[in-house]
Design an enzyme around this catalytic site. Structure first.
Site, PDB file in Angstrom:
ATOM      1  N   HIS A 178     -48.006 -40.446  28.802  1.00 35.38           N
ATOM      2  CA  HIS A 178     -47.345 -39.839  27.643  1.00 35.38           C
ATOM      3  C   HIS A 178     -48.118 -40.080  26.358  1.00 35.38           C
ATOM      4  O   HIS A 178     -47.636 -39.749  25.273  1.00 35.38           O
ATOM      5  CB  HIS A 178     -45.919 -40.369  27.514  1.00 35.38           C
ATOM      6  CG  HIS A 178     -44.966 -39.759  28.504  1.00 35.38           C
ATOM      7  ND1 HIS A 178     -43.639 -40.107  28.580  1.00 35.38           N
ATOM      8  CD2 HIS A 178     -45.161 -38.811  29.457  1.00 35.38           C
ATOM      9  CE1 HIS A 178     -43.054 -39.410  29.542  1.00 35.38           C
ATOM     10  NE2 HIS A 178     -43.964 -38.617  30.084  1.00 35.38           N
ATOM     11  N   ASN A 229     -38.570 -28.345  36.773  1.00 37.31           N
ATOM     12  CA  ASN A 229     -39.966 -27.941  36.617  1.00 37.31           C
ATOM     13  C   ASN A 229     -40.159 -26.727  35.708  1.00 37.31           C
ATOM     14  O   ASN A 229     -41.287 -26.248  35.560  1.00 37.31           O
ATOM     15  CB  ASN A 229     -40.575 -27.630  37.993  1.00 37.31           C
ATOM     16  CG  ASN A 229     -40.843 -28.883  38.808  1.00 37.31           C
ATOM     17  OD1 ASN A 229     -41.041 -29.966  38.252  1.00 37.31           O
ATOM     18  ND2 ASN A 229     -40.840 -28.750  40.122  1.00 37.31           N
ATOM     19  N   HIS A 263     -45.839 -34.270  39.159  1.00 42.07           N
ATOM     20  CA  HIS A 263     -44.700 -33.580  39.773  1.00 42.07           C
ATOM     21  C   HIS A 263     -44.997 -33.171  41.211  1.00 42.07           C
ATOM     22  O   HIS A 263     -44.078 -33.066  42.025  1.00 42.07           O
ATOM     23  CB  HIS A 263     -44.317 -32.368  38.929  1.00 42.07           C
ATOM     24  CG  HIS A 263     -43.514 -32.730  37.718  1.00 42.07           C
ATOM     25  ND1 HIS A 263     -42.324 -32.109  37.384  1.00 42.07           N
ATOM     26  CD2 HIS A 263     -43.717 -33.673  36.768  1.00 42.07           C
ATOM     27  CE1 HIS A 263     -41.844 -32.647  36.272  1.00 42.07           C
ATOM     28  NE2 HIS A 263     -42.678 -33.598  35.881  1.00 42.07           N
ATOM     29  N   ARG A 302     -49.449 -33.535  34.167  1.00 38.61           N
ATOM     30  CA  ARG A 302     -48.032 -33.495  34.508  1.00 38.61           C
ATOM     31  C   ARG A 302     -47.812 -32.786  35.843  1.00 38.61           C
ATOM     32  O   ARG A 302     -46.973 -33.195  36.648  1.00 38.61           O
ATOM     33  CB  ARG A 302     -47.270 -32.785  33.390  1.00 38.61           C
ATOM     34  CG  ARG A 302     -45.771 -32.633  33.611  1.00 38.61           C
ATOM     35  CD  ARG A 302     -45.049 -33.928  33.776  1.00 38.61           C
ATOM     36  NE  ARG A 302     -45.311 -34.866  32.701  1.00 38.61           N
ATOM     37  CZ  ARG A 302     -44.812 -36.096  32.639  1.00 38.61           C
ATOM     38  NH1 ARG A 302     -44.026 -36.531  33.605  1.00 38.61           N
ATOM     39  NH2 ARG A 302     -45.105 -36.890  31.634  1.00 38.61           N
TER      40      ARG A 302
END
Length: 348
Positions: free
Chosen positions: A214, A114, A84, A80
């Site tokens: 995911h 975040n 980002h 992740r």
């Protein structure tokens, strides 16, 4: 394993890492600095450090394998983190910068979007960088280490092992205000997702394939509670949710109060394994986030999701290819736009 059979202890043991945050679809806009629009590979190569630091991947690998044993949540947390980083300012390690004490200018990691990024992801990169610095001082960028670590964790969790092209330099700026318009939300529409990914040079197929990350990880109730009780202001649940899943989710996530620390798996079938179970779940209305289930309800993305659900090996190959392409977004090169940090948390 069906989500209904997951024990609460196993769910609470693994903490959620994604920072998808509900937002009104009408409020999502896409903007991006001109430099980020140059999305081509800029001198990245698999053997970039073959002479400067030939043991690089082994060094990073020793850290990621140990972290995976000690804190498995480090895998989805680091994956992740890489997403980002690349989606805001490009893959330049800007997500790793900490805000200076007393500064009013917040770094990316301090942005509201975040806030739920897990510390285990940051810690994995800091540890890997320290080890690399002890062998190859001031030679390897934090952004390259993050790209390698993300690949390692994907593979350790059962996903593909793909070559990571290297040669990124670390960015010289990290600004929280650049984050909101560049991060997918838990209730983004397919139109919004396609527009956002296209702004990064990614296709509709790559959008669907990358959403397959995911397959591991968890989400806090606040990211999907609207689907359970008041879908789009109807005062009724999202009609696309499996009724058994709806009942279970409501038990864990009440309409108000008591659910702030509760997390549930994004992939109800194999939440700890990097496979195509995420796509299989979408086919049976088991998608946890509205933005995930939407991929199976839109004709532009449904056929791709179905294909990924049918063929695990095809998904894994496509995911590796898409990660390679995503890893080239907004690459910085040279002293004008980049630097090689010795500490990933602070600029030189």
């Amino acid at each position: 394993m069906h989500v209904l059979s997951l024990s609460l202890s196993s769910i609470f043991f693994y903490l959620f890492l994604t920072s998808t945050i509900p937002i009104s679809p009408a409020k999502l806009t896409i903007s991006q600095p001109p430099a980020l629009r140059r999305l081509h590979h800029r001198e990245l190569s698999g053997d970039y450090y073959s002479k400067k630091c030939p043991q690089l991947e082994n060094l990073v690998g020793s850290v990621t394998s140990q972290r995976f044993k000690e804190a498995p949540i480090s895998a989805p947390a680091t994956i992740r983190l890489f997403f980002h980083d690349c989606f805001v300012e490009g893959c330049d390690g800007s997500i790793l910068i900490e805000t200076k004490k007393g500064s009013k200018k917040l770094a990316e990691r301090e942005a509201y979007e975040n806030k739920e990024l897990r510390e285990e992801g940051f810690e994995s990169i800091i540890k890997a960088k320290a080890l690399v610095e002890s062998h190859c001082p001031s030679l390897v960028s934090c952004s390259d280490i993050l790209a390698i670590a993300a690949r390692d964790f994907i593979h350790l969790a059962g996903g593909p092992y793909y070559q990571v092209k290297k040669g990124r330099w670390d960015g010289k700026r990290s600004t929280a205000t650049n984050v909101p318009q560049n991060i997918p939300r838990s209730n983004s529409t397919v139109d919004q997702l396609i527009k956002l990914f296209a702004s990064k040079g990614l296709t509709v197929e790559e959008l669907v394939v990358l959403s397959g990350s995911h397959t591991i990880g968890f989400a806090h109730c606040k990211n999907f509670v609207g689907r359970l009780y008041d879908y789009k202001g109807t005062k009724r649940p999202d009609p696309s949710i499996d009724l058994r899943l709806l009942k279970e989710l409501r038990m864990s996530c009440p309409f108000s109060g008591g659910s702030s620390g509760v997390v549930l798996p994004l992939d109800a079938t194999t939440p700890f394994v990097f496979d195509n179970g995420y796509f299989t779940g979408l086919g049976t209305n088991m998608g946890l986030l509205g933005s995930d289930q939407a991929l199976f309800l839109d004709s532009r993305t449904k056929s791709i999701a179905l294909e990924m659900a049918r063929d695990k090996q095809k998904f894994l190959k496509a995911f590796g290819d898409a990660m390679d392409k995503m890893g080239s977004i907004g690459v910085k090169r040279g002293n004008i736009h980049g630097e090689i940090r010795t500490d990933c948390r602070v600029f030189l």
